[in-house]
Design an enzyme around this catalytic site. Structure first.
Site, short mmCIF file in Angstrom:
data_model
loop_
_atom_site.label_atom_id
_atom_site.label_comp_id
_atom_site.label_asym_id
_atom_site.label_seq_id
_atom_site.Cartn_x
_atom_site.Cartn_y
_atom_site.Cartn_z
CD GLU A 96 92.68 42.86 10.92
OE1 GLU A 96 92.26 42.63 9.77
OE2 GLU A 96 92.02 42.67 11.95
CG PHE A 152 94.55 34.29 11.80
CD1 PHE A 152 94.16 33.04 11.33
CD2 PHE A 152 95.42 35.04 11.03
CE1 PHE A 152 94.65 32.55 10.12
CE2 PHE A 152 95.90 34.56 9.81
CZ PHE A 152 95.52 33.32 9.37
N GLY A 153 96.90 33.46 14.66
CA GLY A 153 98.30 33.71 14.98
C GLY A 153 99.16 33.76 13.74
CB ILE A 158 88.09 70.48 19.95
CG1 ILE A 158 88.35 70.98 18.52
CG2 ILE A 158 86.73 70.94 20.46
CD1 ILE A 158 87.49 70.32 17.47
CG HIS A 159 87.27 67.33 24.11
ND1 HIS A 159 86.94 67.19 22.78
CD2 HIS A 159 86.19 66.87 24.80
CE1 HIS A 159 85.73 66.67 22.68
NE2 HIS A 159 85.25 66.47 23.89
NE ARG A 215 86.24 75.39 28.16
CZ ARG A 215 86.79 75.32 29.37
NH1 ARG A 215 86.16 74.67 30.34
NH2 ARG A 215 87.94 75.92 29.60
N GLY A 222 106.51 40.84 10.99
CA GLY A 222 105.26 41.59 11.00
C GLY A 222 104.79 41.83 9.60
CB THR A 238 93.19 40.33 18.56
OG1 THR A 238 94.09 41.38 18.22
CG2 THR A 238 91.92 40.94 19.16
CB THR A 245 102.12 39.23 14.00
OG1 THR A 245 101.37 39.89 13.01
CG2 THR A 245 103.28 40.10 14.44
#
Lengths: 260, 381
Positions: B364, B124-125, B338-339, B269, B132, B161, B127
């Site tokens: 969107e 769907f074009g 956390i990682h 961990r 925008g 997209t 933008t």
């Protein structure tokens, strides 16, 4: 072609499973119960045969308690036409031999050309049921298939062995058990999930099948589990110190475990 | 009922998509992502499962499901990977839905079945490079040829997209068909004058397909007008309202995926002699992440229930999109924290989630646009 697929509800093999202290049977109440994984491959194979051969029907046959209806619905969402549920309080405690008696009675009623099932269930892993059923029904047993070809009434399988495979043929009616190497089961679509609710599920009791209560359940069981114990914790394994013979010992180990 | 608003069938769909995402998507998507490659094989499998047909009627090969079913599938996919989720979201909400909603019987019969089966994709074009959030300010034009038989399109579209895959069948573009008159026109892939630039190098969503499009005297039959002439602006606004609920579900999935990965990692961990999940600092961080994911889910479920029930849902959709995208970024940031160092490595799933989260506050409808919508719905002008 009339195809019946045997579907068993089993405790999820990915989770912790237990036997009940009081009667040494599988604790199904506390388990997450799912379709026996190998049966999904049998069902997929049946649906592929149906798609390739017009006019075929696929019926799911399950023996199990009330909650097995969940697994029947799940199986139906993949696409078969209907199901038969053998449901009877007297079935509790039935061993493999008794199961084969009950399922054989149900199959006699359904008169399929082809019975498909998983090569084993993940709870008992006996691999004996297809043979017992074939014997009771007087039909050929093609077991452990990794490939199945249907040409009219002629069935050809590649029977998976530890070393390779064997080509085995038989004419219908026959029973074929399959391994998970045979195909890639489909995921049910939303339409299939919704349609499953409306598909016919026939419930049959032992009386309907002409099997007396003392031929099944605890009364009819010829095998009993005397006791059970938790699997011992994993042992440390063998440590090989390379004193020049390390390679040989490694190969010996791989051979003993059938890796080479 | 532990699962508010979900029927048995919807729950089963969720389980099925969950299983697919874990078994099929999770093991391979990292490599597609690294290579910036579109995962055709996964898309084909999603098509076979009927995911592209979820909200469409059976007469076009659809699943006869509803928008809720689509949102459930999007949440479960995005819980594992956002690239496949956005491909599905855009394919339905932006690709097939406008054709279904505004197309003529012939247009639907021609274009919908392959889209609904996932065998083709549509874009769907809307933008443009200079338009925008201010979506009404487009420059692309479509003028009728002298004989009145063709639209001649000139201009360009950005960030579109699903517009350049090898299975893309069409892009619906919005264009000025007169002074202050915006219309939607179907442009089939391969039409002379319709050029698709090579894919962008994106921060996230790296296994999804996004292109810049140019139209240089691109001629399509006059019958390719989608819906009423001059109604293009109103059409895409209604499409975007629905799309917000879908993006909110997708963002919730990403936020939940961050919780899943963090719980698992925190149990494995060890630091200072114990699993890091035994420390309150980590426990509280994960508890907050779970709270955010849960509230985002309640927000999109409410908007979806209104949408499916035919009630007003504009404000609830904007709230759900605003909240879910905000907390998706929060959860991705915390999951990466956390990682530790592993969270900064592209091979770690949460690193992918961190890169995928930001666009949710932009695509969107930006967060600022959502706030404008909410304020207007409250009567503030």
């Amino acid at each position: 072609m009339k195809i019946v697929v045997l579907v068993k509800q089993v405790p999820d093999s990915g989770a912790e499973r237990n036997l009940r202290a009081e009667d040494n049977t599988v604790d199904r109440a506390s388990a997450n119960n799912v379709i026996n994984e190998m049966d999904e491959y049998a069902l997929e194979e049946a649906l592929r045969i149906q798609e390739a051969h017009g006019g075929s029907t696929v019926t799911v046959l399950t023996m199990g308690p009330e909650r097995a209806t969940e697994s029947i619905r799940k199986a139906l969402s993949m696409g078969p036409d209907g199901a038969v549920h053998v449901l009877d309080d007297a079935l509790s405690g039935t061993d493999a031999l008794g199961t084969s008696k009950v399922l054989a009675a149900a199959l006699k009623r359904l008169e399929p050309d082809l019975v498909l099932c998983g090569a084993e269930s993940t709870d008992a892993r006996g691999q004996v049921l297809p043979h017992m059923l074939a014997e009771r029904l007087g039909v050929a047993a093609l077991t452990g298939a990794r490939k199945l070809t249907v040409d009219g009434s002629q069935l050809t399988i590649e029977r998976q062995t530890e070393e390779g495979y064997e080509v085995v043929t038989a004419a219908t009616p026959a029973i074929v058990s399959v391994w998970d190497t045979i195909n890639e089961p489909r995921y049910p679509s939303f339409k299939g999930i919704m349609a499953a609710k409306k598909k016919p599920v026939e419930t049959l009791t032992l009386a309907d099948l002409g099997v007396s209560a003392d031929e099944a359940g605890w009364a009819g069981a010829l095998t009993t589990v005397a006791s059970h114990a938790k699997r011992p914790p994993r042992s440390a394994g063998v440590k090989v110190t390379d004193d020049g013979e390390g390679g040989t010992k490694l190969v010996e180990f791989l051979v003993s475990e059938k890796f080479v | 009922m532990t699962d508010f608003g979900l029927s048995e069938e919807h729950r089963e769909l969720r389980e099925t998509v969950r299983r697919f995402a874990l078994d099929k998507v999770a093991p391979v998507i990292g490599e597609y992502y690294e290579r910036h490659e579109f995962p055709y094989e996964l898309i084909q499998q999603m098509g076979a499962m009927g995911l592209f047909g979820l909200p469409f009627p059976a007469e076009f090969g659809g699943m006869d499901g509803d928008y809720l079913a689509l949102c459930i599938a999007l949440e479960e996919l995005a819980r594992v990977d956002s690239s496949v989720a956005i491909t599905l979201e855009a394919a339905i909400s932006l690709g097939a839905m406008p054709i279904h909603r505004f197309g003529t019987a012939e247009q639907k019969a021609k274009w919908l079945p392959p889209l609904v089966h996932g065998e083709a994709l549509a874009g769907f074009g809307l933008t443009e490079a200079t338009s925008g959030s201010d979506a009404g300010d487009i420059r692309t034009t479509a003028t009728l040829s002298d004989d009145g038989q063709e639209w001649i399109i000139n201009g360009g579209k950005t960030f579109i997209t699903n517009s350049g895959t090898r299975i893309t069948s069409l892009v619906t573009v919005t264009a000025l068909t007169g002074p202050d008159e915006t219309s939607s026109i179907i442009v089939p892939s391969g039409t002379p004058g319709f050029k698709v630039a090579p894919g962008y190098s994106k921060v996230g969503w790296c296994a999804s397909d996004t292109h810049e499009l140019t139209f240089d005297n691109c001629r399509v039959p006059v019958g390719n007008l989608l819906g009423e002439r001059g109604r293009g602006f109103a059409q895409f606004l209604s499409i975007l309202d629905e799309g917000r609920v879908a993006i909110a579900a997708l963002a919730t999935g990403l936020a939940q995926g961050c919780v899943d990965e963090s719980v698992r990692y925190a149990q494995q961990r060890e630091a200072f002699g114990a699993p890091i999940g035994s420390y309150q600092a980590i426990q509280f961080m994960i508890a907050e992440m779970d709270t955010r994911a849960h509230t985002a889910r309640l927000a999109w479920r409410d908007a979806a229930a209104r949408l499916v029930g035919g009630q007003e849902f504009k404000r609830q959709a904007a709230i759900a999109k605003l909240h879910a995208s905000t907390i998706a970024v929060d959860n991705a940031r915390d999951a990466t924290q956390i990682h530790g160092g592993y969270g900064f490595m592209n091979e770690t799933p949460v690193a992918r989630m961190w890169r995928d989260a930001k666009i949710l506050e932009i695509g969107e409808g930006t967060s600022e646009i959502q706030k404008m919508v909410i304020a207007r719905e409250l009567g503030l002008r």
